[in-house]
Design a protein around this motif. Structure first.
Motif, PDB file in Angstrom:
ATOM      1  N   UNK A  15     -58.127-106.084  27.424  1.00  0.00           N
ATOM      2  CA  UNK A  15     -57.858-106.322  26.013  1.00  0.00           C
ATOM      3  C   UNK A  15     -58.791-105.482  25.125  1.00  0.00           C
ATOM      4  N   UNK A  16     -60.001-105.220  25.598  1.00  0.00           N
ATOM      5  CA  UNK A  16     -60.929-104.394  24.822  1.00  0.00           C
ATOM      6  C   UNK A  16     -60.363-103.022  24.534  1.00  0.00           C
ATOM      7  N   UNK A  17     -59.788-102.387  25.553  1.00  0.00           N
ATOM      8  CA  UNK A  17     -59.264-101.033  25.377  1.00  0.00           C
ATOM      9  C   UNK A  17     -58.083-101.005  24.427  1.00  0.00           C
ATOM     10  N   UNK A  18     -57.382-102.117  24.266  1.00  0.00           N
ATOM     11  CA  UNK A  18     -56.252-102.188  23.336  1.00  0.00           C
ATOM     12  C   UNK A  18     -56.704-102.626  21.950  1.00  0.00           C
ATOM     13  N   UNK A  19     -58.008-102.705  21.742  1.00  0.00           N
ATOM     14  CA  UNK A  19     -58.610-103.068  20.448  1.00  0.00           C
ATOM     15  C   UNK A  19     -58.336-104.522  20.050  1.00  0.00           C
ATOM     16  N   UNK A  20     -58.266-105.410  21.043  1.00  0.00           N
ATOM     17  CA  UNK A  20     -58.141-106.833  20.780  1.00  0.00           C
ATOM     18  C   UNK A  20     -59.463-107.510  21.097  1.00  0.00           C
ATOM     19  N   UNK A  21     -59.764-108.561  20.380  1.00  0.00           N
ATOM     20  CA  UNK A  21     -61.001-109.311  20.581  1.00  0.00           C
ATOM     21  C   UNK A  21     -60.925-110.068  21.910  1.00  0.00           C
ATOM     22  N   UNK A  22     -61.837-109.790  22.852  1.00  0.00           N
ATOM     23  CA  UNK A  22     -61.761-110.463  24.151  1.00  0.00           C
ATOM     24  C   UNK A  22     -62.074-111.961  24.075  1.00  0.00           C
ATOM     25  N   UNK A  23     -62.837-112.399  23.086  1.00  0.00           N
ATOM     26  CA  UNK A  23     -63.179-113.820  22.977  1.00  0.00           C
ATOM     27  C   UNK A  23     -62.017-114.652  22.422  1.00  0.00           C
ATOM     28  N   UNK A  24     -61.235-114.086  21.515  1.00  0.00           N
ATOM     29  CA  UNK A  24     -60.152-114.847  20.893  1.00  0.00           C
ATOM     30  C   UNK A  24     -58.793-114.585  21.519  1.00  0.00           C
ATOM     31  N   UNK A  25     -58.664-113.501  22.273  1.00  0.00           N
ATOM     32  CA  UNK A  25     -57.399-113.201  22.948  1.00  0.00           C
ATOM     33  C   UNK A  25     -57.339-113.995  24.247  1.00  0.00           C
ATOM     34  N   UNK A  26     -56.125-114.194  24.729  1.00  0.00           N
ATOM     35  CA  UNK A  26     -56.005-114.931  25.985  1.00  0.00           C
ATOM     36  C   UNK A  26     -54.844-114.413  26.816  1.00  0.00           C
ATOM     37  N   UNK A  27     -55.031-114.517  28.120  1.00  0.00           N
ATOM     38  CA  UNK A  27     -53.977-114.164  29.071  1.00  0.00           C
ATOM     39  C   UNK A  27     -53.292-115.458  29.466  1.00  0.00           C
ATOM     40  N   UNK A  28     -51.972-115.508  29.284  1.00  0.00           N
ATOM     41  CA  UNK A  28     -51.221-116.729  29.543  1.00  0.00           C
ATOM     42  C   UNK A  28     -50.662-116.779  30.963  1.00  0.00           C
ATOM     43  N   UNK A  29     -50.316-115.626  31.507  1.00  0.00           N
ATOM     44  CA  UNK A  29     -49.725-115.596  32.838  1.00  0.00           C
ATOM     45  C   UNK A  29     -50.111-114.290  33.509  1.00  0.00           C
ATOM     46  N   UNK A  30     -50.417-114.351  34.809  1.00  0.00           N
ATOM     47  CA  UNK A  30     -50.712-113.156  35.580  1.00  0.00           C
ATOM     48  C   UNK A  30     -50.048-113.298  36.941  1.00  0.00           C
ATOM     49  N   UNK A  31     -49.469-112.184  37.427  1.00  0.00           N
ATOM     50  CA  UNK A  31     -48.783-112.247  38.720  1.00  0.00           C
ATOM     51  C   UNK A  31     -48.810-110.873  39.387  1.00  0.00           C
ATOM     52  N   UNK A  32     -48.876-110.895  40.708  1.00  0.00           N
ATOM     53  CA  UNK A  32     -48.827-109.669  41.500  1.00  0.00           C
ATOM     54  C   UNK A  32     -47.358-109.340  41.743  1.00  0.00           C
ATOM     55  N   UNK A  33     -46.936-108.145  41.356  1.00  0.00           N
ATOM     56  CA  UNK A  33     -45.527-107.793  41.532  1.00  0.00           C
ATOM     57  C   UNK A  33     -45.314-106.763  42.638  1.00  0.00           C
TER      58      UNK A  33
END
Length: 123
Positions: A1-19
């Motif tokens: 998220x840092x590289x996309x210029x989003x705040x890492x503390x306030x941003x959140x990942x809702x789902x993660x999966x290996x495809x």
């Protein structure tokens, strides 16, 4: 998220999966492709839906980050996957272009050695 210029503390990942998961073998390294969806919060406190991808290479049992990205649409992420799925072709001597390249290298080497031989004999 840092590289996309989003705040890492306030941003959140809702789902993660290996495809995609190719296991490491005795002859080839392995690789993994992970997708995630989340919410990115920018510096103006605006929330954005984000679609991310992380690619790892498995070498000698260790995962090494190869590439990652955060996209605003699923379509952009799928374009990344199409690049990921293109495998580099291993050299195959049955292919005419590879045979021509090898023959050219041998021919140039022979010509160069003959030139050096003639030059050293004439001196």
């Amino acid at each position: 998220m840092n590289r996309a210029r989003f705040c890492p503390q306030r941003s959140e990942i809702l789902q993660i999966r290996c495809i995609d998961n190719h296991l490491e073998t005795d002859h080839d390294f392995g690789n993994q492709l992970w997708y995630f969806e989340g919410v990115g919060v920018d510096e103006l406190d605006r929330r954005h839906a984000v679609y991310g991808v992380v690619e790892y290479s498995t070498q000698y049992g260790l995962n090494e980050l190869v590439e990652d990205g955060v996209f605003t649409t699923e379509g952009q992420r799928e374009r990344f996957r199409s690049l990921y799925e293109r495998e580099v072709q291993k050299p195959d001597w049955r292919r005419p272009l590879h045979r021509y390249a090898a023959a050219s290298i041998v021919a140039i080497s022979v010509i160069w050695l003959c030139y050096i031989l003639v030059r050293s004999v004439s001196v």
